[in-house]
Design a protein around this motif. Sequence first.
Motif, mmCIF file in Angstrom:
data_model
loop_
_atom_site.group_PDB
_atom_site.id
_atom_site.type_symbol
_atom_site.label_atom_id
_atom_site.label_comp_id
_atom_site.label_asym_id
_atom_site.label_seq_id
_atom_site.Cartn_x
_atom_site.Cartn_y
_atom_site.Cartn_z
ATOM 1 N N GLU A 83 5.735 1.347 -5.255
ATOM 2 C CA GLU A 83 6.114 0.582 -6.451
ATOM 3 C C GLU A 83 7.605 0.766 -6.780
ATOM 4 O OE1 GLU A 83 3.192 1.961 -9.270
ATOM 5 O OE2 GLU A 83 1.741 0.428 -8.646
ATOM 6 N N LYS A 84 8.114 1.971 -6.619
ATOM 7 C CA LYS A 84 9.542 2.222 -6.871
ATOM 8 C C LYS A 84 10.405 1.443 -5.878
ATOM 9 C CE LYS A 84 12.950 4.512 -8.836
ATOM 10 N NZ LYS A 84 13.371 4.236 -10.199
ATOM 11 N N LEU A 85 9.996 1.396 -4.621
ATOM 12 C CA LEU A 85 10.749 0.649 -3.606
ATOM 13 C C LEU A 85 10.680 -0.855 -3.859
ATOM 14 C CD1 LEU A 85 9.748 2.704 -0.449
ATOM 15 C CD2 LEU A 85 11.926 2.790 -1.704
ATOM 16 N N ILE A 86 9.540 -1.338 -4.302
ATOM 17 C CA ILE A 86 9.404 -2.759 -4.651
ATOM 18 C C ILE A 86 10.322 -3.084 -5.830
ATOM 19 C CG2 ILE A 86 7.829 -4.479 -5.625
ATOM 20 C CD1 ILE A 86 5.588 -3.122 -3.913
ATOM 21 N N GLU A 87 10.324 -2.227 -6.829
ATOM 22 C CA GLU A 87 11.193 -2.418 -7.995
ATOM 23 C C GLU A 87 12.662 -2.489 -7.574
ATOM 24 O OE1 GLU A 87 12.643 0.525 -11.517
ATOM 25 O OE2 GLU A 87 10.474 0.380 -11.252
ATOM 26 N N TRP A 88 13.102 -1.554 -6.740
ATOM 27 C CA TRP A 88 14.488 -1.557 -6.248
ATOM 28 C C TRP A 88 14.777 -2.858 -5.491
ATOM 29 C CZ3 TRP A 88 16.628 -1.869 -1.352
ATOM 30 C CH2 TRP A 88 17.992 -1.573 -1.250
ATOM 31 N N SER A 89 13.840 -3.276 -4.645
ATOM 32 C CA SER A 89 14.019 -4.493 -3.848
ATOM 33 C C SER A 89 14.177 -5.719 -4.736
ATOM 34 C CB SER A 89 12.826 -4.680 -2.903
ATOM 35 O OG SER A 89 12.713 -3.578 -2.027
ATOM 36 N N LYS A 90 13.363 -5.809 -5.763
ATOM 37 C CA LYS A 90 13.463 -6.946 -6.684
ATOM 38 C C LYS A 90 14.780 -6.917 -7.454
ATOM 39 C CE LYS A 90 8.522 -7.785 -7.246
ATOM 40 N NZ LYS A 90 7.368 -7.744 -8.156
ATOM 41 N N GLU A 91 15.231 -5.711 -7.835
ATOM 42 C CA GLU A 91 16.526 -5.583 -8.516
ATOM 43 C C GLU A 91 17.671 -6.057 -7.623
ATOM 44 O OE1 GLU A 91 16.783 -1.482 -9.705
ATOM 45 O OE2 GLU A 91 15.314 -1.738 -11.316
ATOM 46 N N LYS A 92 17.491 -5.941 -6.311
ATOM 47 C CA LYS A 92 18.490 -6.396 -5.336
ATOM 48 C C LYS A 92 18.337 -7.886 -5.031
ATOM 49 C CE LYS A 92 20.791 -2.623 -4.281
ATOM 50 N NZ LYS A 92 22.240 -2.523 -4.292
ATOM 51 N N GLY A 93 17.402 -8.543 -5.718
ATOM 52 C CA GLY A 93 17.230 -9.985 -5.558
ATOM 53 C C GLY A 93 16.314 -10.395 -4.422
ATOM 54 N N MET A 94 15.560 -9.469 -3.878
ATOM 55 C CA MET A 94 14.684 -9.788 -2.755
ATOM 56 C C MET A 94 13.350 -10.352 -3.249
ATOM 57 S SD MET A 94 16.486 -8.990 -0.114
ATOM 58 C CE MET A 94 17.922 -9.452 -1.073
ATOM 59 N N SER A 95 12.995 -11.518 -2.727
ATOM 60 C CA SER A 95 11.710 -12.128 -3.070
ATOM 61 C C SER A 95 10.683 -11.876 -1.975
ATOM 62 C CB SER A 95 11.872 -13.629 -3.290
ATOM 63 O OG SER A 95 12.354 -14.241 -2.100
ATOM 64 N N GLU A 96 11.144 -11.464 -0.818
ATOM 65 C CA GLU A 96 10.270 -11.167 0.324
ATOM 66 C C GLU A 96 10.375 -9.672 0.618
ATOM 67 O OE1 GLU A 96 7.666 -12.329 3.547
ATOM 68 O OE2 GLU A 96 8.339 -13.438 1.795
ATOM 69 N N ILE A 97 9.229 -9.006 0.671
ATOM 70 C CA ILE A 97 9.188 -7.575 0.958
ATOM 71 C C ILE A 97 8.135 -7.370 2.042
ATOM 72 C CG2 ILE A 97 8.796 -5.259 0.045
ATOM 73 C CD1 ILE A 97 9.525 -6.444 -2.758
ATOM 74 N N ARG A 98 8.525 -6.663 3.096
ATOM 75 C CA ARG A 98 7.622 -6.479 4.232
ATOM 76 C C ARG A 98 7.534 -5.015 4.641
ATOM 77 N NH1 ARG A 98 7.977 -11.628 8.218
ATOM 78 N NH2 ARG A 98 7.754 -13.195 6.597
ATOM 79 N N LEU A 99 6.487 -4.713 5.368
ATOM 80 C CA LEU A 99 6.335 -3.403 6.003
ATOM 81 C C LEU A 99 5.422 -3.577 7.203
ATOM 82 C CD1 LEU A 99 3.242 -2.351 5.199
ATOM 83 C CD2 LEU A 99 4.369 -1.776 3.062
ATOM 84 N N ASP A 100 5.431 -2.593 8.077
ATOM 85 C CA ASP A 100 4.556 -2.594 9.246
ATOM 86 C C ASP A 100 3.521 -1.496 9.084
ATOM 87 O OD1 ASP A 100 5.893 -4.638 10.700
ATOM 88 O OD2 ASP A 100 7.400 -3.196 11.363
ATOM 89 N N VAL A 101 2.307 -1.790 9.507
ATOM 90 C CA VAL A 101 1.234 -0.802 9.485
ATOM 91 C C VAL A 101 0.314 -1.125 10.664
ATOM 92 C CG1 VAL A 101 -0.186 -2.160 7.866
ATOM 93 C CG2 VAL A 101 -0.535 0.302 8.053
ATOM 94 N N TYR A 102 -0.164 -0.104 11.324
ATOM 95 C CA TYR A 102 -1.105 -0.328 12.426
ATOM 96 C C TYR A 102 -2.411 -0.874 11.859
ATOM 97 C CZ TYR A 102 2.092 2.030 15.532
ATOM 98 O OH TYR A 102 3.195 2.349 16.276
ATOM 99 N N ASP A 103 -2.910 -1.958 12.439
ATOM 100 C CA ASP A 103 -4.113 -2.611 11.906
ATOM 101 C C ASP A 103 -5.325 -1.702 11.964
ATOM 102 O OD1 ASP A 103 -4.228 -2.895 14.767
ATOM 103 O OD2 ASP A 103 -5.688 -4.502 14.525
ATOM 104 N N GLN A 104 -5.350 -0.727 12.866
ATOM 105 C CA GLN A 104 -6.478 0.196 12.966
ATOM 106 C C GLN A 104 -6.394 1.326 11.934
ATOM 107 O OE1 GLN A 104 -6.058 1.250 17.084
ATOM 108 N NE2 GLN A 104 -7.557 -0.277 17.722
ATOM 109 N N ASN A 105 -5.256 1.446 11.265
ATOM 110 C CA ASN A 105 -5.076 2.466 10.234
ATOM 111 C C ASN A 105 -5.623 1.907 8.923
ATOM 112 O OD1 ASN A 105 -4.238 4.447 8.485
ATOM 113 N ND2 ASN A 105 -2.159 4.559 9.285
ATOM 114 N N GLU A 106 -6.934 1.888 8.835
ATOM 115 C CA GLU A 106 -7.613 1.211 7.730
ATOM 116 C C GLU A 106 -7.241 1.773 6.359
ATOM 117 O OE1 GLU A 106 -11.812 1.072 8.540
ATOM 118 O OE2 GLU A 106 -11.471 0.149 10.504
ATOM 119 N N SER A 107 -7.063 3.081 6.255
ATOM 120 C CA SER A 107 -6.732 3.652 4.945
ATOM 121 C C SER A 107 -5.343 3.202 4.494
ATOM 122 C CB SER A 107 -6.833 5.182 4.965
ATOM 123 O OG SER A 107 -5.886 5.735 5.869
ATOM 124 N N ALA A 108 -4.408 3.113 5.418
ATOM 125 C CA ALA A 108 -3.064 2.650 5.061
ATOM 126 C C ALA A 108 -3.094 1.166 4.703
ATOM 127 C CB ALA A 108 -2.086 2.903 6.208
#
Length: 151
Positions: free
Chosen positions: A106-131
């Motif tokens: 949430e803190k990283l999303i907040e910083w990203s929005k403050e920087k004017g970013m409307s698109e936020i992405r990350l990578d996660v292994y699809d088999q890592n169900e908890s993540a």
Amino acid sequence: MTIREATKEDLETLLEFEQGVVLAERPYNKTLIEGEIHYYDLPSLMSSEDAILIVAEQNHEIVASGYALIKQAEKDYTVFKKYAYLGFMYVKPEYRGQGINRSITEKLIEWSKEKGMSEIRLDVYDQNESAVKAYEKVGFEPLLLTMRLKN
């Protein structure tokens, strides 16, 4: 719990966290080489105007990390020209399940929005169900699955 920007004094702990990320990802990615791997240029993330590297502290102990980095869109046909990429999401095992990763995200999303970013992405292994579930709780949704052919 305190969330703050990482400093050079945190580097030793962050390098340990980086190996924790590698260890956690090894079961999902058989293509990783053996031994120590370095995914991140941590000093660069700390000094860049286009990035923020944060840590979570509890009782003066660093227990989690994450970063956001503004990147150029890879394709010129997307509706966004830049986006924020989140990475290095790590919580020490004994502190997992307490909502710390959510707070970091949430803190990283907040910083990203403050920087004017409307698109936020990350990578996660699809088999890592908890993540996957953890990121879905914060509002992320699957976009693309990379597939590979083993020879």
